[in-house]
Motif scaffolding. Structure first.
Motif, PDB file in Angstrom:
ATOM      1  N   GLY A   1      -0.239   5.098   2.954  1.00  0.00           N
ATOM      2  CA  GLY A   1      -0.544   3.466   2.765  1.00  0.00           C
ATOM      3  C   GLY A   1      -0.479   2.970   3.952  1.00  0.00           C
ATOM      4  O   GLY A   1      -1.071   2.118   4.464  1.00  0.00           O
ATOM      5  N   ALA A   2       0.495   3.274   5.018  1.00  0.00           N
ATOM      6  CA  ALA A   2       0.592   2.498   6.148  1.00  0.00           C
ATOM      7  C   ALA A   2      -0.746   2.895   7.188  1.00  0.00           C
ATOM      8  O   ALA A   2      -1.226   2.140   7.853  1.00  0.00           O
ATOM      9  CB  ALA A   2       1.776   3.092   7.030  1.00  0.00           C
ATOM     10  N   ALA A   3      -1.044   4.387   6.951  1.00  0.00           N
ATOM     11  CA  ALA A   3      -2.103   4.729   7.873  1.00  0.00           C
ATOM     12  C   ALA A   3      -3.570   3.890   7.604  1.00  0.00           C
ATOM     13  O   ALA A   3      -4.324   3.577   8.189  1.00  0.00           O
ATOM     14  CB  ALA A   3      -2.280   6.207   7.729  1.00  0.00           C
TER      15      ALA A   3
ATOM     16  N   SER B   1       0.879  -1.143   0.040  1.00  0.00           N
ATOM     17  CA  SER B   1       0.137  -0.134   0.057  1.00  0.00           C
ATOM     18  C   SER B   1       0.922   1.251   0.087  1.00  0.00           C
ATOM     19  O   SER B   1       1.462   1.761   0.845  1.00  0.00           O
ATOM     20  CB  SER B   1      -1.047   0.040   1.245  1.00  0.00           C
ATOM     21  OG  SER B   1      -1.555   1.085   1.326  1.00  0.00           O
ATOM     22  N   HIS B   2       0.950   1.947  -1.121  1.00  0.00           N
ATOM     23  CA  HIS B   2       2.038   3.103  -1.441  1.00  0.00           C
ATOM     24  C   HIS B   2       1.453   4.345  -0.754  1.00  0.00           C
ATOM     25  O   HIS B   2       0.219   4.436  -0.120  1.00  0.00           O
ATOM     26  CB  HIS B   2       2.391   3.175  -2.688  1.00  0.00           C
ATOM     27  CG  HIS B   2       0.972   3.740  -3.655  1.00  0.00           C
ATOM     28  ND1 HIS B   2       0.616   4.956  -3.392  1.00  0.00           N
ATOM     29  CD2 HIS B   2       0.308   3.188  -4.574  1.00  0.00           C
ATOM     30  CE1 HIS B   2      -0.522   5.055  -4.477  1.00  0.00           C
ATOM     31  NE2 HIS B   2      -0.609   4.153  -5.085  1.00  0.00           N
TER      32      HIS B   2
ATOM     33  N   SER C   1      -8.188  10.493   0.003  1.00  0.00           N
ATOM     34  CA  SER C   1      -8.706  10.517   1.312  1.00  0.00           C
ATOM     35  C   SER C   1      -8.033   9.976   2.445  1.00  0.00           C
ATOM     36  O   SER C   1      -8.503   9.954   3.452  1.00  0.00           O
ATOM     37  CB  SER C   1     -10.293   9.884   1.309  1.00  0.00           C
ATOM     38  OG  SER C   1      -9.874   8.614   1.429  1.00  0.00           O
ATOM     39  N   TYR C   2      -6.984   9.614   2.190  1.00  0.00           N
ATOM     40  CA  TYR C   2      -5.818   9.548   3.277  1.00  0.00           C
ATOM     41  C   TYR C   2      -6.222   8.350   4.152  1.00  0.00           C
ATOM     42  O   TYR C   2      -5.916   8.181   5.132  1.00  0.00           O
ATOM     43  CB  TYR C   2      -5.417  10.820   4.029  1.00  0.00           C
ATOM     44  CG  TYR C   2      -5.130  11.674   3.256  1.00  0.00           C
ATOM     45  CD1 TYR C   2      -3.677  12.138   2.700  1.00  0.00           C
ATOM     46  CD2 TYR C   2      -5.996  12.731   2.713  1.00  0.00           C
ATOM     47  CE1 TYR C   2      -3.341  13.011   1.960  1.00  0.00           C
ATOM     48  CE2 TYR C   2      -5.535  13.578   1.801  1.00  0.00           C
ATOM     49  CZ  TYR C   2      -4.299  14.017   1.490  1.00  0.00           C
ATOM     50  OH  TYR C   2      -3.905  14.845   0.533  1.00  0.00           O
TER      51      TYR C   2
ATOM     52  N   GLU D   1      -9.805   4.785   0.970  1.00  0.00           N
ATOM     53  CA  GLU D   1      -8.717   3.721   0.451  1.00  0.00           C
ATOM     54  C   GLU D   1      -8.614   2.473   1.343  1.00  0.00           C
ATOM     55  O   GLU D   1      -8.223   1.386   0.899  1.00  0.00           O
ATOM     56  CB  GLU D   1      -7.201   4.552   0.815  1.00  0.00           C
ATOM     57  CG  GLU D   1      -6.959   5.605  -0.295  1.00  0.00           C
ATOM     58  CD  GLU D   1      -7.662   6.829  -0.018  1.00  0.00           C
ATOM     59  OE1 GLU D   1      -7.285   7.818  -0.654  1.00  0.00           O
ATOM     60  OE2 GLU D   1      -8.350   6.915   0.919  1.00  0.00           O
ATOM     61  N   LYS D   2      -9.060   2.472   2.575  1.00  0.00           N
ATOM     62  CA  LYS D   2      -9.374   1.276   3.465  1.00  0.00           C
ATOM     63  C   LYS D   2     -10.347   0.078   2.878  1.00  0.00           C
ATOM     64  O   LYS D   2      -9.961  -0.837   3.083  1.00  0.00           O
ATOM     65  CB  LYS D   2      -9.545   1.652   5.027  1.00  0.00           C
ATOM     66  CG  LYS D   2     -10.884   2.150   5.278  1.00  0.00           C
ATOM     67  CD  LYS D   2     -10.979   2.495   6.634  1.00  0.00           C
ATOM     68  CE  LYS D   2     -12.561   2.988   6.994  1.00  0.00           C
ATOM     69  NZ  LYS D   2     -12.466   4.524   6.603  1.00  0.00           N
TER      70      LYS D   2
END
Length: 306
Positions: free
Chosen positions: A163-165, A88-89, A129-130, A134-135
Motif C-alpha cells: 500500500g505504501a508502494a 492503503s493496506h 499487481s503490487y 492498484e495506483k
C-alpha cells in the motif's frame, strides 16, 4: 538428435513450469482470512469493536477504471471538516488492518476512508499487481473523495508495505494530488524485492529468475515487473513524505526506504523504528510512531490544518 530434442523439450517444460509457479505466487499470493485479521487486531487491542461500531460510517462502492468495484468505508466523526486520510493496506491484508492507523488520525481531527485493494477483502478484481493497477484504484478513491467533499478538501494518504508502494506510484506517476504522504515499509523496486525473496526461497541468485517471472506475469497479469518501481518516480513527488521502516525488517529491507528517502529532494522525513519485523513499526513502537507523525505535521503542515 532425438536425445537433444528430448533434453530441450524437458528444459522448456521445466522453465514453463517454473515460470507458471512464480507468476502464480506473485499474482495470486495467498491472502489472510478476513476473520483472522479482525480477531488478531481485536486481541491485540488495536481495534475496540464497540468504539469502531459507534463511529459514523458510510459503506460505498467505488468504480475501478478496470471494470470492477472497490469496497470502501468513509468514517466521518467530523462532518463539518474537510480534512481526510485515505489508507492503503498491504498485500494479503484488508481494510480492517487500516483501522489501527486510522485511529491515530481520528484523534488528530481527521475523517477517514479505508478501502480494500483489488482481490482483497470485499473488493472485486482477480489479480494482485503490487501497485500497477492498484495506483489507479487509489486515484479512483481520491476522485470519489474530491467529488463528495470538493476540490478544497485537505487530505493525506497513509500506506503500508504494498500500500505504501502504491501511494508512491500514484503520487509519482499519476498525480501528486494529496497534501502529504506517509509510507510505511515500501519496496523501492519490485524486481529487486522479488530477486531478494527468490534468493531466500530458492538459495540461488534470484535475478536469474526475473526474466522468466516477468514473461509469465505479463502474459497472465497484463503488466511488467519493471513498471512497479517507486524509485523511478519518487523525483516527481513534490508534496511532503514521511518515510517509515523498522530497522529489523527482513522481508522488505529497510535500505529500500532509505534509498527512497535519499532520492526525494526535499520536504521529507525519515523514522526508523528500533524494534519489530515487517509492517510492525506501529505495533511495536506506538508512542514513537505517533511522535514521528506529530513531528512531521509540525514541520510541513500549517497550524490551521494541525
Amino acid at each position: 538428435m532425438k536425445k537433444v530434442l528430448s533434453i530441450l523439450g524437458g528444459a522448456t517444460l521445466l522453465a514453463a513450469g517454473l515460470g507458471f509457479y512464480m507468476s502464480q505466487r506473485i499474482i495470486y499470493m495467498m491472502k489472510k482470512d478476513e476473520k483472522l485479521i479482525y480477531d488478531r487486531e481485536v486481541k491485540a487491542e488495536r481495534i475496540d469493536p464497540i468504539h469502531y461500531e459507534d463511529l459514523p460510517k458510510q459503506e460505498v462502492w467505488i468504480d475501478s477504471p478496470f471494470g470492477y468495484l472497490i469496497k470502501a468505508i468513509v468514517i466521518r466523526p467530523y462532518p463539518d471538516r474537510k480534512k481526510y486520510m485515505i489508507f492503503s493496506h498491504g498485500v494479503t491484508e484488508n481494510k480492517t488492518n487500516s483501522i489501527k492507523y486510522m485511529n491515530i488520525f481520528l484523534k488528530r481531527g481527521f475523517n477517514a476512508i479505508i478501502y480494500d485493494h483489488r482481490r482483497h477483502g470485499e473488493s472485486e478484481g482477480k489479480t494482485t499487481s503490487y501497485g500497477y493497477y492498484e495506483k489507479y484504484d487509489l486515484k479512483a478513491v481520491v476522485d470519489y473523495l474530491i467529488s463528495t467533499e470538493g476540490e478544497d478538501v485537505f487530505f493525506g494518504i497513509h500506506g503500508e508495505s504494498m500500500g505504501a508502494a502504491t501511494a508512491l506510484l500514484y503520487a509519482g506517476s499519476l498525480e501528486d494530488r494529496a497534501d502529504f504522504y506517509i509510507v510505511d515499509c515500501p519496496f523501492s523496486d519490485f524486481r529487486e524485492q522479488l530477486a531478494y525473496l527468490f534468493s531466500k526461497e530458492m538459495k540461488l541468485p534470484g535475478k536469474w529468475f526475473l526474466p522468466l517471472a516477468d514473461f509469465f506475469v505479463r502474459i497472465r497479469g497484463g503488466y511488467s515487473l519493471k513498471t512497479i518501481s517507486p524509485i523511478q518516480v519518487i523525483d516527481n513527488i513534490k508534496k511532503p513524505v514521511l518515510f517509515i521502516h523498522s530497522q529489523k525488517d527482513d522481508y522488505i529491507l529497510p535500505e529500500m526506504t532509505k534509498t527512497l528517502y535519499n532520492r526525494k529532494k526535499d520536504q521529507k522525513m525519515l523514522f526508523m523504528a528500533t524494534i519489530g519485523g515487517h509492517a510492525q513499526s506501529f505495533n511495536e513502537n506506538k508512542e514513537e510512531y505517533e511522535q514521528a507523525i506529530d513531528e512531521f505535521f509540525s514541520l510541513y503542515l500549517s497550524e490551521e490544518v494541525i
